[in-house]
Scaffold this motif. Sequence first.
Motif, short mmCIF file in Angstrom:
data_model
loop_
_atom_site.label_atom_id
_atom_site.label_comp_id
_atom_site.label_asym_id
_atom_site.label_seq_id
_atom_site.Cartn_x
_atom_site.Cartn_y
_atom_site.Cartn_z
N GLN A 61 0.85 -1.19 0.00
CA GLN A 61 0.00 0.00 0.00
C GLN A 61 0.89 1.24 0.00
O GLN A 61 1.78 1.39 0.84
CB GLN A 61 -0.91 0.00 1.22
N VAL A 62 0.64 2.11 -0.96
CA VAL A 62 1.42 3.35 -1.10
C VAL A 62 0.52 4.51 -0.71
O VAL A 62 -0.58 4.67 -1.26
CB VAL A 62 1.93 3.52 -2.54
N MET A 76 -2.39 4.25 -13.66
CA MET A 76 -3.73 3.72 -13.47
C MET A 76 -3.63 2.23 -13.14
O MET A 76 -2.53 1.65 -13.15
CB MET A 76 -4.56 3.92 -14.73
N GLU A 77 -4.78 1.60 -12.88
CA GLU A 77 -4.80 0.17 -12.60
C GLU A 77 -4.22 -0.59 -13.79
O GLU A 77 -4.52 -0.29 -14.94
CB GLU A 77 -6.22 -0.33 -12.32
N LEU A 210 -2.74 -2.36 -8.65
CA LEU A 210 -4.02 -3.07 -8.53
C LEU A 210 -5.19 -2.09 -8.36
O LEU A 210 -6.22 -2.24 -9.01
CB LEU A 210 -3.97 -4.03 -7.34
N THR A 211 -5.03 -1.14 -7.46
CA THR A 211 -6.11 -0.18 -7.20
C THR A 211 -5.53 1.22 -7.07
O THR A 211 -4.36 1.40 -6.73
CB THR A 211 -6.86 -0.52 -5.90
N ARG A 212 -6.35 2.20 -7.37
CA ARG A 212 -5.98 3.61 -7.15
C ARG A 212 -7.13 4.29 -6.45
O ARG A 212 -8.31 4.02 -6.74
CB ARG A 212 -5.65 4.30 -8.47
N GLY A 213 -6.81 5.17 -5.54
CA GLY A 213 -7.84 5.85 -4.78
C GLY A 213 -7.69 7.34 -4.78
O GLY A 213 -8.04 8.02 -3.80
N VAL A 214 -7.16 7.90 -5.88
CA VAL A 214 -6.91 9.34 -5.92
C VAL A 214 -7.05 9.84 -7.35
O VAL A 214 -6.77 9.12 -8.31
CB VAL A 214 -5.49 9.65 -5.37
N GLU A 215 -7.49 11.08 -7.47
CA GLU A 215 -7.62 11.75 -8.76
C GLU A 215 -7.10 13.18 -8.62
O GLU A 215 -7.09 13.74 -7.52
CB GLU A 215 -9.08 11.77 -9.23
N PRO A 216 -6.66 13.79 -9.73
CA PRO A 216 -6.24 15.20 -9.65
C PRO A 216 -7.36 16.07 -9.09
O PRO A 216 -8.53 15.93 -9.47
CB PRO A 216 -5.92 15.54 -11.11
N VAL A 220 -5.69 15.12 -0.12
CA VAL A 220 -5.33 13.93 0.64
C VAL A 220 -4.71 14.34 1.97
O VAL A 220 -4.17 15.44 2.11
CB VAL A 220 -4.35 13.04 -0.15
N ARG A 221 -4.81 13.43 2.92
CA ARG A 221 -4.21 13.64 4.24
C ARG A 221 -3.04 12.69 4.43
O ARG A 221 -2.95 11.66 3.74
CB ARG A 221 -5.25 13.40 5.33
N ALA A 222 -2.18 13.03 5.34
CA ALA A 222 -1.04 12.16 5.63
C ALA A 222 -1.56 10.80 6.10
O ALA A 222 -2.40 10.72 6.99
CB ALA A 222 -0.15 12.80 6.70
N GLY A 223 -1.06 9.75 5.48
CA GLY A 223 -1.47 8.40 5.85
C GLY A 223 -2.53 7.82 4.95
O GLY A 223 -2.80 6.61 5.01
N ASP A 224 -3.16 8.63 4.09
CA ASP A 224 -4.16 8.10 3.16
C ASP A 224 -3.51 7.13 2.17
O ASP A 224 -2.45 7.43 1.61
CB ASP A 224 -4.83 9.23 2.38
N VAL A 225 -4.15 5.96 1.94
CA VAL A 225 -3.66 4.99 0.96
C VAL A 225 -4.13 5.43 -0.42
O VAL A 225 -5.33 5.55 -0.68
CB VAL A 225 -4.15 3.57 1.28
N LEU A 226 -3.18 5.65 -1.31
CA LEU A 226 -3.50 6.13 -2.65
C LEU A 226 -3.48 5.02 -3.69
O LEU A 226 -4.27 5.05 -4.65
CB LEU A 226 -2.51 7.23 -3.06
#
Length: 413
Positions: A61-62, A76-77, A210-216, A220-226
């Motif tokens: 997890q990044v 992207m995925e 595998l997954t992405r959880g962010v868009e331009p 985001v907060r510190a610690g959020d998995v992107l």
Amino acid sequence: MPRFRLRRWQLAAAVLALLLITAWLFAKARGPELPGYTVEAGPVVQTVVATGRVAAPSRVQVGAEIAGLVVARHVMEGDRVAPGDLLVELRAQDLQAQRDEAAAALAALREAELPDARARLREARARLAQAERELARRRELGERQLVTREQIEQAVQAEIAARAAAEQAQLAVEALAGGARETQARERLAAAEAALARAEVRATVAGTVLTRGVEPGDIVRAGDVLFEIARDDPGELRIPLDEKNLARIAVGQPATGIADAFPDRPFAATVHHIAPAVDPSRGTVDVRLRFGNEVDFLRQDMTVTATITTGEAADALVVPDDALLEVDEGRGTALVLRVRDGRVQRVPVKLGLRGLAMSEVREGLQAGDRVLAATALARDALPAEGDRVRIDEQPAPKTGADRSRGELPVQLD
């Protein structure tokens, strides 16, 4: 004449009837014709077949180390990434300003303060040399009593002051040139650059996104998995196997996998882990199979059927399972109805490799023996010991054997 012809016809009918009755009596004496098989010797392979899914052995997890606004997303995925590849950029004007300020301070130290300190050092050393010469001259004059003691003492004090000034100037240069002040300035710059680097989220391992959880535009907060990245380790299949087959499975056994999406591309795998516990709700045990990196067409969570080779015998007697009666799985025994000289014999046998279609017989039969397909008959139709029967020879069940190797795989659910 008509009467003679009638008698001939009646005689022929009587002979035909006699022949039919004789044939019926002969057939009845031989017994009914029942389905059966001939026991054959050959290699046999026992397999366990189960369905599972593709799973990455290691998922990374990044996440973001600082809070900020996403200004760019670069993957992207499904994209392949290497360590250090840029994934996301965050807006960081304040961190950029801090880095520029620290860099300017270090540059000013090296380009302005250090040359000035070196000039002051040269000046202090010149004054020290002058004070040393003046002290030596006055001492010489004092020995000749041409100057007073007070003048000599003044020259001594001037020399001491000049020496202290030169030493202080030397320390100032050393502090600026690789000393404490320069080290402190470099550390401030390094800290500012590290903080700015955290605004660039980069991949830490080689693998597949595998997954992405962010868009331009996202904040985001510190610690959020992107992102979640599947590491480039050998792939795995996770198979929930019925616990009844647990005794047959061992680490290191070879297997063949076939993905539902690619039925014409089988691949090799190996059992490398068996879960230490059974899932009580499903009655299954998780088995992990590992396959090589050359199998690059599989995707995460893809459905795969695995055929695990759990046992092999190079030269075994094999009979279809529907020839077995009174099977005792615990003891590995069964009963077969062997037909010898046209009569039924109830023969106990010792079983070896077992399966849904074929089983190995280790004791009780020989190659060439003929056995009835007993389970295909109704219970009240089973012949008794010594009954006469005839065998209607049936082909051995097909189990997907590899004919090029001459194997008869035994499949287990």
